[in-house]
Write an enzyme that holds these catalytic residues in place. Structure first.
Site, PDB file in Angstrom:
ATOM      1  N   THR A 188      -2.349  22.892 -18.868  1.00 29.56           N
ATOM      2  CA  THR A 188      -2.610  21.609 -18.213  1.00 29.56           C
ATOM      3  C   THR A 188      -4.094  21.237 -18.292  1.00 29.56           C
ATOM      4  O   THR A 188      -4.962  22.128 -18.322  1.00 29.56           O
ATOM      5  CB  THR A 188      -2.172  21.703 -16.730  1.00 29.56           C
ATOM      6  OG1 THR A 188      -2.725  20.612 -16.003  1.00 29.56           O
ATOM      7  CG2 THR A 188      -2.644  22.993 -16.063  1.00 29.56           C
ATOM      8  N   ASP A 189      -4.360  19.935 -18.251  1.00 27.52           N
ATOM      9  CA  ASP A 189      -5.763  19.483 -18.233  1.00 27.52           C
ATOM     10  C   ASP A 189      -6.481  19.921 -16.958  1.00 27.52           C
ATOM     11  O   ASP A 189      -7.704  19.897 -16.890  1.00 27.52           O
ATOM     12  CB  ASP A 189      -5.844  17.955 -18.413  1.00 27.52           C
ATOM     13  CG  ASP A 189      -5.089  17.157 -17.358  1.00 27.52           C
ATOM     14  OD1 ASP A 189      -4.530  17.757 -16.413  1.00 27.52           O
ATOM     15  OD2 ASP A 189      -5.068  15.907 -17.461  1.00 27.52           O
ATOM     16  N   GLU A 190      -5.708  20.337 -15.940  1.00 25.48           N
ATOM     17  CA  GLU A 190      -6.336  20.723 -14.666  1.00 25.48           C
ATOM     18  C   GLU A 190      -7.171  21.997 -14.796  1.00 25.48           C
ATOM     19  O   GLU A 190      -8.012  22.272 -13.950  1.00 25.48           O
ATOM     20  CB  GLU A 190      -5.265  20.908 -13.582  1.00 25.48           C
ATOM     21  CG  GLU A 190      -4.453  19.657 -13.362  1.00 25.48           C
ATOM     22  CD  GLU A 190      -3.838  19.543 -11.980  1.00 25.48           C
ATOM     23  OE1 GLU A 190      -4.159  20.370 -11.108  1.00 25.48           O
ATOM     24  OE2 GLU A 190      -3.035  18.623 -11.780  1.00 25.48           O
ATOM     25  N   TYR A 224      -3.250  26.200  -7.954  1.00 25.97           N
ATOM     26  CA  TYR A 224      -2.358  25.960  -9.101  1.00 25.97           C
ATOM     27  C   TYR A 224      -3.139  26.061 -10.407  1.00 25.97           C
ATOM     28  O   TYR A 224      -2.762  26.807 -11.330  1.00 25.97           O
ATOM     29  CB  TYR A 224      -1.688  24.579  -8.984  1.00 25.97           C
ATOM     30  CG  TYR A 224      -1.150  24.058 -10.298  1.00 25.97           C
ATOM     31  CD1 TYR A 224      -0.035  24.655 -10.895  1.00 25.97           C
ATOM     32  CD2 TYR A 224      -1.755  22.987 -10.964  1.00 25.97           C
ATOM     33  CE1 TYR A 224       0.456  24.194 -12.122  1.00 25.97           C
ATOM     34  CE2 TYR A 224      -1.268  22.519 -12.180  1.00 25.97           C
ATOM     35  CZ  TYR A 224      -0.167  23.132 -12.754  1.00 25.97           C
ATOM     36  OH  TYR A 224       0.307  22.678 -13.967  1.00 25.97           O
ATOM     37  N   LYS A 263      -2.902  28.773 -13.585  1.00 24.78           N
ATOM     38  CA  LYS A 263      -2.630  28.387 -14.976  1.00 24.78           C
ATOM     39  C   LYS A 263      -3.777  28.862 -15.883  1.00 24.78           C
ATOM     40  O   LYS A 263      -3.548  29.334 -16.994  1.00 24.78           O
ATOM     41  CB  LYS A 263      -2.477  26.867 -15.097  1.00 24.78           C
ATOM     42  CG  LYS A 263      -1.232  26.292 -14.461  1.00 24.78           C
ATOM     43  CD  LYS A 263       0.071  26.674 -15.162  1.00 24.78           C
ATOM     44  CE  LYS A 263       0.227  26.048 -16.527  1.00 24.78           C
ATOM     45  NZ  LYS A 263       1.567  26.347 -17.108  1.00 24.78           N
TER      46      LYS A 263
HETATM   47  P1  NAD Z   1       8.704  21.730 -12.922  1.00 22.26           P
HETATM   48  O1  NAD Z   1       8.221  22.250 -11.628  1.00 22.26           O
HETATM   49  O2  NAD Z   1       9.511  20.486 -12.970  1.00 22.26           O
HETATM   50  O3  NAD Z   1       9.548  22.852 -13.678  1.00 22.26           O
HETATM   51  C1  NAD Z   1       9.191  24.214 -13.663  1.00 22.26           C
HETATM   52  C2  NAD Z   1      10.422  25.031 -13.991  1.00 22.26           C
HETATM   53  O4  NAD Z   1      10.069  26.419 -13.970  1.00 22.26           O
HETATM   54  C3  NAD Z   1      11.556  24.857 -12.976  1.00 22.26           C
HETATM   55  O5  NAD Z   1      12.775  24.609 -13.643  1.00 22.26           O
HETATM   56  C4  NAD Z   1      11.610  26.178 -12.231  1.00 22.26           C
HETATM   57  O6  NAD Z   1      12.908  26.525 -11.778  1.00 22.26           O
HETATM   58  C5  NAD Z   1      11.113  27.131 -13.316  1.00 22.26           C
HETATM   59  N1  NAD Z   1      10.575  28.366 -12.750  1.00 22.26           N
HETATM   60  C6  NAD Z   1       9.708  28.494 -11.702  1.00 22.26           C
HETATM   61  N2  NAD Z   1       9.490  29.791 -11.454  1.00 22.26           N
HETATM   62  C7  NAD Z   1      10.191  30.499 -12.373  1.00 22.26           C
HETATM   63  C8  NAD Z   1      10.353  31.888 -12.632  1.00 22.26           C
HETATM   64  N3  NAD Z   1       9.718  32.806 -11.879  1.00 22.26           N
HETATM   65  N4  NAD Z   1      11.146  32.262 -13.652  1.00 22.26           N
HETATM   66  C9  NAD Z   1      11.783  31.337 -14.418  1.00 22.26           C
HETATM   67  N5  NAD Z   1      11.677  30.014 -14.207  1.00 22.26           N
HETATM   68  C10 NAD Z   1      10.882  29.596 -13.201  1.00 22.26           C
HETATM   69  O7  NAD Z   1       7.403  21.602 -13.807  1.00 22.26           O
HETATM   70  P2  NAD Z   1       7.055  20.640 -15.026  1.00 22.26           P
HETATM   71  O8  NAD Z   1       6.341  19.478 -14.495  1.00 22.26           O
HETATM   72  O9  NAD Z   1       8.253  20.470 -15.868  1.00 22.26           O
HETATM   73  O10 NAD Z   1       5.979  21.537 -15.787  1.00 22.26           O
HETATM   74  C11 NAD Z   1       6.382  22.463 -16.793  1.00 22.26           C
HETATM   75  C12 NAD Z   1       5.146  23.137 -17.366  1.00 22.26           C
HETATM   76  O11 NAD Z   1       4.262  22.167 -17.913  1.00 22.26           O
HETATM   77  C13 NAD Z   1       4.335  23.922 -16.343  1.00 22.26           C
HETATM   78  O12 NAD Z   1       3.882  25.100 -16.958  1.00 22.26           O
HETATM   79  C14 NAD Z   1       3.165  23.009 -16.011  1.00 22.26           C
HETATM   80  O13 NAD Z   1       2.042  23.746 -15.626  1.00 22.26           O
HETATM   81  C15 NAD Z   1       2.977  22.309 -17.334  1.00 22.26           C
HETATM   82  N6  NAD Z   1       2.410  20.956 -17.252  1.00 22.26           N
HETATM   83  C16 NAD Z   1       2.986  20.002 -16.462  1.00 22.26           C
HETATM   84  C17 NAD Z   1       2.464  18.709 -16.453  1.00 22.26           C
HETATM   85  C18 NAD Z   1       3.068  17.605 -15.613  1.00 22.26           C
HETATM   86  O14 NAD Z   1       2.471  16.523 -15.507  1.00 22.26           O
HETATM   87  N7  NAD Z   1       4.242  17.764 -15.032  1.00 22.26           N
HETATM   88  C19 NAD Z   1       1.354  18.407 -17.232  1.00 22.26           C
HETATM   89  C20 NAD Z   1       0.792  19.412 -18.028  1.00 22.26           C
HETATM   90  C21 NAD Z   1       1.332  20.673 -18.029  1.00 22.26           C
HETATM   91  O1  DAU Z   2      -2.677  16.935 -14.811  1.00 20.67           O
HETATM   92  C1  DAU Z   2      -1.487  17.629 -15.094  1.00 20.67           C
HETATM   93  C2  DAU Z   2      -0.841  18.056 -13.802  1.00 20.67           C
HETATM   94  O2  DAU Z   2      -0.249  16.900 -13.232  1.00 20.67           O
HETATM   95  C3  DAU Z   2       0.183  19.160 -13.962  1.00 20.67           C
HETATM   96  O3  DAU Z   2      -0.451  20.303 -14.440  1.00 20.67           O
HETATM   97  C4  DAU Z   2       0.863  19.457 -12.627  1.00 20.67           C
HETATM   98  O4  DAU Z   2       1.876  20.428 -12.780  1.00 20.67           O
HETATM   99  C5  DAU Z   2       1.474  18.175 -12.101  1.00 20.67           C
HETATM  100  O5  DAU Z   2       2.046  18.391 -10.829  1.00 20.67           O
HETATM  101  C6  DAU Z   2       0.411  17.094 -12.014  1.00 20.67           C
HETATM  102  O6  DAU Z   2      -0.544  17.429 -10.965  1.00 20.67           O
HETATM  103  P1  DAU Z   2      -1.117  16.309  -9.993  1.00 20.67           P
HETATM  104  O7  DAU Z   2      -1.659  16.920  -8.773  1.00 20.67           O
HETATM  105  O8  DAU Z   2      -2.041  15.402 -10.767  1.00 20.67           O
HETATM  106  O9  DAU Z   2       0.254  15.493  -9.723  1.00 20.67           O
HETATM  107  P2  DAU Z   2       0.806  14.778  -8.423  1.00 20.67           P
HETATM  108  O10 DAU Z   2       1.951  13.925  -8.879  1.00 20.67           O
HETATM  109  O11 DAU Z   2       1.044  15.740  -7.321  1.00 20.67           O
HETATM  110  O12 DAU Z   2      -0.390  13.832  -7.990  1.00 20.67           O
HETATM  111  C7  DAU Z   2      -0.928  12.847  -8.855  1.00 20.67           C
HETATM  112  C8  DAU Z   2      -2.109  12.204  -8.135  1.00 20.67           C
HETATM  113  O13 DAU Z   2      -1.591  11.458  -7.018  1.00 20.67           O
HETATM  114  C9  DAU Z   2      -3.079  13.198  -7.540  1.00 20.67           C
HETATM  115  O14 DAU Z   2      -4.399  12.687  -7.660  1.00 20.67           O
HETATM  116  C10 DAU Z   2      -2.691  13.293  -6.080  1.00 20.67           C
HETATM  117  C11 DAU Z   2      -2.144  11.908  -5.779  1.00 20.67           C
HETATM  118  N1  DAU Z   2      -1.068  11.862  -4.775  1.00 20.67           N
HETATM  119  C12 DAU Z   2       0.004  12.691  -4.944  1.00 20.67           C
HETATM  120  C13 DAU Z   2       1.033  12.704  -4.022  1.00 20.67           C
HETATM  121  C14 DAU Z   2       2.211  13.629  -4.181  1.00 20.67           C
HETATM  122  C15 DAU Z   2      -1.134  10.961  -3.717  1.00 20.67           C
HETATM  123  O15 DAU Z   2      -2.087  10.193  -3.593  1.00 20.67           O
HETATM  124  N2  DAU Z   2      -0.108  10.966  -2.810  1.00 20.67           N
HETATM  125  C16 DAU Z   2       0.958  11.801  -2.907  1.00 20.67           C
HETATM  126  O16 DAU Z   2       1.849  11.776  -2.013  1.00 20.67           O
END
Ligand code: NAD
Ligand code: DAU
Length: 359
Positions: free
Chosen positions: A134-136, A165, A169
């Protein structure tokens, strides 16, 4: 790439990736490994995914025996590692699960891959462990740079995570790179920005705004809402991962994202405007936006430059933000059954109780 294990396959991005893989690569066989946390990961996300080329394995990535057996029995040549605890707010609430799954889980998979692919007499040439990061992990680019334009991180920038988090990562990413450096395990990494699209758990911003906007409930915006994120449709992210696997050389990392960032305030406003068009009776939905206490340690700006994946692999997002947002809003409107199944779960009800005081 012939036999692929996708971890976290029942989550938001994992389920989109498995669909794309099965649809677009007819020669590939897929093992979907997921513990099914029942929060973001559940079988409803894989509804309609089936056929002889797809195998669902319920299991924990921290379970070394299971992971090693799966790798041996599937004879997989590729692991796409998405399984993780992913919600920043939950990592602040309870970091332990993040350290376990994201750090120990990644290490367990790396060990299994090392034992299997680097066994004596086996050529690991066609194998790949791809870490979806992730970019985080690069931390707050506002702090690092010059305000909103920031100082974009690239794939060689030192990791500087600032939430539990992101730290978990980053620790996993370091392990992935160490397995390549020390043993020559063929790995690659991608640093994705914020994704949006179908089947994202409503604890995250975009589906939360849609869900609460439709219900006429307050939409909590943390702090001043000036935080900037880069938003990408999940299918564009999946295409980037596919390209990295097929055209990218091992040992390489790619940042994945669009050129422009969007403040949370602007993003929420745009979603509300889309809801106004589609559900005029509830308009203006923006009246529901409520500034609430900020997330502790909230990073103001994530900014990675995606030049490498554009120049080296020719990747470009197909969808700009507006059509991606419109398609996402429409998916949730068209799939009320998915939403009500997710919100009927005890895990969602307890989160709602805790986070929104039951509303
Ligand atoms: P998500 O939370 O929707 O899905 C995560 C999945 O992992 C779930 O299905 C969960 O059941 C499974 N999981 C959790 N713990 C586990 C374990 N111990 N064993 C097996 N499976 C397990 O997350 P997402 O948003 O789909 O993200 C997927 C990946 O992409 C993550 O690694 C996250 O860090 C990365 N990522 C997400 C975003 C985003 O914006 N959502 C952006 C960049 C990177
Ligand atoms: O940048 C990539 C990441 O994006 C992934 O690695 C993470 O897994 C994914 O959860 C996401 O993280 P964020 O913290 O950016 O996502 P979230 O949707 O929780 O929040 C997006 C932005 O919105 C963040 O700045 C926090 C803000 N926010 C979020 C929630 C849930 C609010 O202002 N109110 C809210 O209720």
């Amino acid at each position: 790439m012939k036999r692929v294990i996708v971890t976290g396959a029942a989550g938001f991005i994992g389920s989109a990736f498995v669909r794309r893989l099965l649809e677009q690569r007819p020669e590939v066989e897929v093992w979907s490994l997921d513990v099914l946390t029942g929060v973001a990961g559940h079988l409803g996300n894989l509804e309609g995914v089936g056929g002889p080329r797809h195998h669902l394995v319920r299991g924990d990535v921290c379970d070394a025996a299971l992971v090693q057996r799966l790798l041996a029995e599937s004879d997989a040549d590729t692991i796409v590692h998405l399984a993780a605890e992913t919600h920043v707010d939950r990592s602040i609430d309870g970091p332990g699960a993040f350290v376990r799954t994201n750090v120990l889980g990644t290490w367990t998979l790396l060990e299994a891959a090392r034992l299997r692919w680097l066994r004596p007499g086996h050529d690991p040439g066609g194998c790949r462990f791809h870490q979806v990061s992730t970019d985080e992990v690069f931390g707050d680019r506002w702090a690092a740079g010059r305000g909103v334009e920031g100082d974009p991180a690239d794939e060689d920038t030192a990791l500087a995570p600032r939430s539990p988090y992101a730290a978990s990562k980053a620790a996993a990413d370091h392990l992935v790179r160490s397995y390549q450096h020390t043993w020559g395990l063929p790995v690659s990494l991608s640093y994705g920005c914020n994704n949006l699209g179908p089947r994202q758990h409503p604890e995250k911003l975009v589906p939360m705004v849609i869900l609460r906007g439709l219900a006429g409930l307050p939409i909590p915006l943390y702090g001043d809402g000036a935080q900037v994120r880069r938003w990408l449709h999940v299918d564009d992210h999946c295409d980037a991962i596919l390209l990295a696997l097929e055209a990218g050389r091992p040992g390489r990392a790619w940042a994945v994202g669009p050129d422009r960032g969007t403040s949370n305030l602007e993003l929420v406003g745009r979603i509300c405007a889309l809801l106004d068009q589609r559900r005029p009776a509830g308009a203006p939905h923006a009246r529901l936006v409520t500034h609430v206490a900020d997330r502790p340690g909230h990073d103001r700006l994530y900014h990675t430059a995606a030049d490498r994946i554009r120049d080296e692999l020719g990747w470009r997002p197909r969808l700009d933000l507006e059509p991606a947002l419109a398609a996402t809003v429409d998916w949730y409107l068209d799939n009320p059954a998915w939403l009500s199944r997710v919100t009927a779960r005890a895990s969602w009800r307890s989160w709602t109780e805790r986070w929104y005081g039951g509303r």
